[in-house]
Scaffold this motif. Structure first.
Motif, PDB file in Angstrom:
ATOM      1  N   TRP A 155      -6.437  32.208   6.165  1.00 27.11           N
ATOM      2  CA  TRP A 155      -5.447  32.787   7.081  1.00 27.11           C
ATOM      3  C   TRP A 155      -4.026  32.369   6.682  1.00 27.11           C
ATOM      4  N   ILE A 156      -3.866  31.141   6.254  1.00 30.19           N
ATOM      5  CA  ILE A 156      -2.535  30.649   5.876  1.00 30.19           C
ATOM      6  C   ILE A 156      -2.007  31.435   4.681  1.00 30.19           C
ATOM      7  N   VAL A 157      -2.867  31.683   3.701  1.00 31.24           N
ATOM      8  CA  VAL A 157      -2.466  32.469   2.527  1.00 31.24           C
ATOM      9  C   VAL A 157      -2.074  33.884   2.946  1.00 31.24           C
ATOM     10  N   PHE A 158      -2.881  34.474   3.827  1.00 29.41           N
ATOM     11  CA  PHE A 158      -2.589  35.832   4.286  1.00 29.41           C
ATOM     12  C   PHE A 158      -1.255  35.901   5.020  1.00 29.41           C
ATOM     13  N   LEU A 159      -1.032  34.969   5.930  1.00 24.87           N
ATOM     14  CA  LEU A 159       0.213  34.970   6.701  1.00 24.87           C
ATOM     15  C   LEU A 159       1.424  34.691   5.821  1.00 24.87           C
ATOM     16  N   PHE A 160       1.232  33.913   4.752  1.00 26.44           N
ATOM     17  CA  PHE A 160       2.320  33.630   3.820  1.00 26.44           C
ATOM     18  C   PHE A 160       2.785  34.896   3.108  1.00 26.44           C
ATOM     19  N   MET A 211      -0.378  31.511  -5.766  1.00 27.41           N
ATOM     20  CA  MET A 211      -0.980  31.064  -4.500  1.00 27.41           C
ATOM     21  C   MET A 211      -2.017  32.061  -3.982  1.00 27.41           C
ATOM     22  N   MET A 212      -1.868  33.341  -4.310  1.00 33.87           N
ATOM     23  CA  MET A 212      -2.793  34.341  -3.799  1.00 33.87           C
ATOM     24  C   MET A 212      -4.244  34.090  -4.208  1.00 33.87           C
ATOM     25  N   PRO A 213      -4.508  33.597  -5.425  1.00 34.17           N
ATOM     26  CA  PRO A 213      -5.908  33.289  -5.770  1.00 34.17           C
ATOM     27  C   PRO A 213      -6.567  32.272  -4.849  1.00 34.17           C
ATOM     28  N   LEU A 214      -5.765  31.554  -4.028  1.00 32.71           N
ATOM     29  CA  LEU A 214      -6.344  30.614  -3.064  1.00 32.71           C
ATOM     30  C   LEU A 214      -7.193  31.323  -2.015  1.00 32.71           C
ATOM     31  N   PHE A 215      -6.966  32.637  -1.848  1.00 30.13           N
ATOM     32  CA  PHE A 215      -7.826  33.425  -0.982  1.00 30.13           C
ATOM     33  C   PHE A 215      -9.295  33.172  -1.330  1.00 30.13           C
ATOM     34  N   VAL A 216      -9.555  33.147  -2.643  1.00 30.88           N
ATOM     35  CA  VAL A 216     -10.914  32.991  -3.136  1.00 30.88           C
ATOM     36  C   VAL A 216     -11.246  31.521  -3.376  1.00 30.88           C
TER      37      VAL A 216
END
Length: 519
Positions: free
Chosen positions: A41-46, A1-6
């Motif tokens: 933001w959702i990815v970061f908060l997760f 899921m972290m690659p969703l940042f990009v």
């Protein structure tokens, strides 16, 4: 899921580009743009609270895969990026909604994809732990920012963009060359694996050469003196919200690259050279900010000075101070650029002495808080970072550091002095909430961050503030700040060619100096 940042910003950039073919309502493009900005933001908060967290994309082995991570090094950078671009996005929507006043300006739906790509590129550099992917994302962010500069309708923006491009090409070549040396010598591209390999083997000539070239390449792209040439014109000629993004995070990803290098390569070998460059940038940026009348160039030179502070922290191996300072400066200078842009748009001038807050209490409050946060007095977080840095130095260097800090107080006092002065009534145009709110949010974040960290009271902060204000008032009365510093190069093709040649020569000389000192 972290690659969703990009992936998320890139996807929505692609979506806006595809829908650009259709004549849809402008609100459709707005929603897609804001969604691409805010969804990370959702990815970061997760993942927030799980630090340190890392993963290898695709389930590959570490030595051959792409590692992404969230830890104490990149969390403040990512947070600054998300806050800055979220606020700037609201400003962008309002800014590019005045096409009738400036018909030459590119339509918003053409700008949105570039900003989203810029956003995704920066986030990519901040989460990767692979030197090659850091390079790729850094280049994506750089190219999109160069195009954003060129898209501006401000006179001279195309020249500023071309200047940026030429210096960018030179430094990119040396970065690629040094990256190849590291891979040949260690067999790895992952920063942690490189560090582990070098701890088991002596540091050879190849690594020393790679360290010097890579560090200088990043310093150049960060706009630190003496390779500052890309900053003043690029920031001054860009559209106002683009200036805020560039000044806020454009250079910080290069600082983050230096932090990654510190963890993998023997950075201590070049710490003295980094300190000399940092001090020169701090002093040069301060002197230029004290004399410039163009408000955007004023803030650009302020940024050059503050980037010197961040590099100084790295030169004394105080990584935490550099991280905190980057966070503060990203939101501080970004907010001041947004304030400047709002005033320029409403009052039709870029001259600092002709601009005014009028009766806008929101901009007044935001400007004071952001200025004090950059100066660094209790209870703001910068006070803590200054304490960390000064704890590592002594003697003449200690006093020089505080002398430059007095200069910071002086130029930010000059900034607020002019804007708080009463001007003719016709200059007091209204500023919409869409443009006033982002700087206000940034200023509240500055207050909260100092309280959250628990900054300790430091009397020296207030002594520096008092001395700086006193000197400013004295020199202002003597009209010292009216000194006109001539431009070293003419603003035409011949002048641009000479300028690029001169600074390319300086860059080569600096590389040779680094190599001679290391070898």
């Amino acid at each position: 899921m972290m690659p969703l940042f990009v992936a998320v910003p890139f996807f929505f950039a692609f979506l806006v580009l595809i829908l650009h073919l259709f004549d849809l309502d402008k609100n459709v493009y707005r929603v897609l743009f804001l969604t691409g900005i805010f969804l990370p933001w959702i990815v970061f908060l997760f993942y927030h609270g799980q630090e340190p967290y890392s993963m290898i994309v695709g389930g590959w082995e570490r030595f051959s895969g792409i590692e992404v991570a969230l830890d104490e090094k990149n969390t403040p950078f990512i947070l600054a990026q998300l806050i800055l671009f979220s606020g700037a996005a609201v400003y962008v929507v309002k800014y590019f909604d005045i096409d009738k006043e400036n018909p030459k300006r590119k339509p918003a739906k053409s700008i949105y994809p570039l900003i989203l790509i810029f956003h995704g590129g920066i986030l990519g550099t901040l989460i990767t732990r692979d030197i090659f992917n850091f390079f790729v994302y850094k280049e994506i962010a750089s190219i999109s920012s160069i195009v954003l500069i060129a898209f501006s309708v401000n006179k001279g923006s195309k020249i500023a963009s071309f200047r940026y491009l030429m210096i960018y090409f030179v430094s990119t070549f040396f970065f690629i060359f040094s990256m190849g040396l590291i891979y040949v010598k260690t067999g790895y591209l992952n920063f942690e694996l490189i560090a582990a390999e070098l701890t088991q083997n002596p540091v050879g000539t190849e690594i020393r050469v790679a360290l010097a070239m890579m560090a200088l390449s990043l310093i150049t792209k960060a706009g630190i003196f003496p390779m500052y040439v890309i900053v003043p014109e690029a920031y001054a000629k860009s559209d106002d919200p683009v200036s805020a993004m560039l000044s806020g995070m454009g250079g910080k990803i290069k600082i983050f690259g230096l932090i990654l290098i510190m963890g993998a390569l023997p950075f201590y070998l070049i710490s003295d050279m980094m300190m000399a460059i940092a001090l020169s940038s701090m002093i040069f940026g301060t002197l230029m900010a004290l004399t410039h009348e163009n408000i955007k160039k004023f803030l650009a030179y302020s940024s050059i000075s503050q980037m010197g502070y961040i590099l100084f922290a790295l030169s004394v191996l105080e990584t935490q101070a550099a991280i905190y300072h980057s966070f503060i400066h990203a939101l501080g200078i970004g907010g001041l650029f947004l304030i400047a842009g709002a005033l320029i748009t409403s009052q039709g001038t870029k001259k600092l002495s002709e601009l005014t807050f009028g009766k806008n209490p929101v901009l007044m409050f935001s400007s004071i808080v952001l200025s004090l946060s950059i100066i660094g007095i209790y209870p703001f977080l910068m006070s803590h970072t200054k304490g960390l840095v000064t704890g590592e130095i002594s003697g003449a260097l200690y006093y020089l550091f505080y002398a430059v800090s007095v200069g910071t107080v002086m130029y930010l006092a000059r900034f607020n002095y002019h804007l708080f002065r009463r001007k003719p009534e016709e200059k007091r145009a209204k500023v919409s909430w869409g443009k006033s709110l982002p700087p206000l949010i940034f200023s509240l974040v500055m207050i909260f961050s100092g309280v959250y960290v628990g900054v300790e009271f430091a009397l020296t902060d207030f002594l520096v503030l008092a001395v700086g204000l006193g000197l400013f008032l004295l020199l202002q009365k003597m009209k010292i700040f009216r000194v006109n510093i001539p431009e070293p190069f003419t603003h035409d093709r011949k002048g641009l060619a000479r300028e690029i040649n001169v600074y390319t020569g300086i860059y080569i000389v600096l590389n040779l100096a680094f190599l001679i000192a290391l070898l």
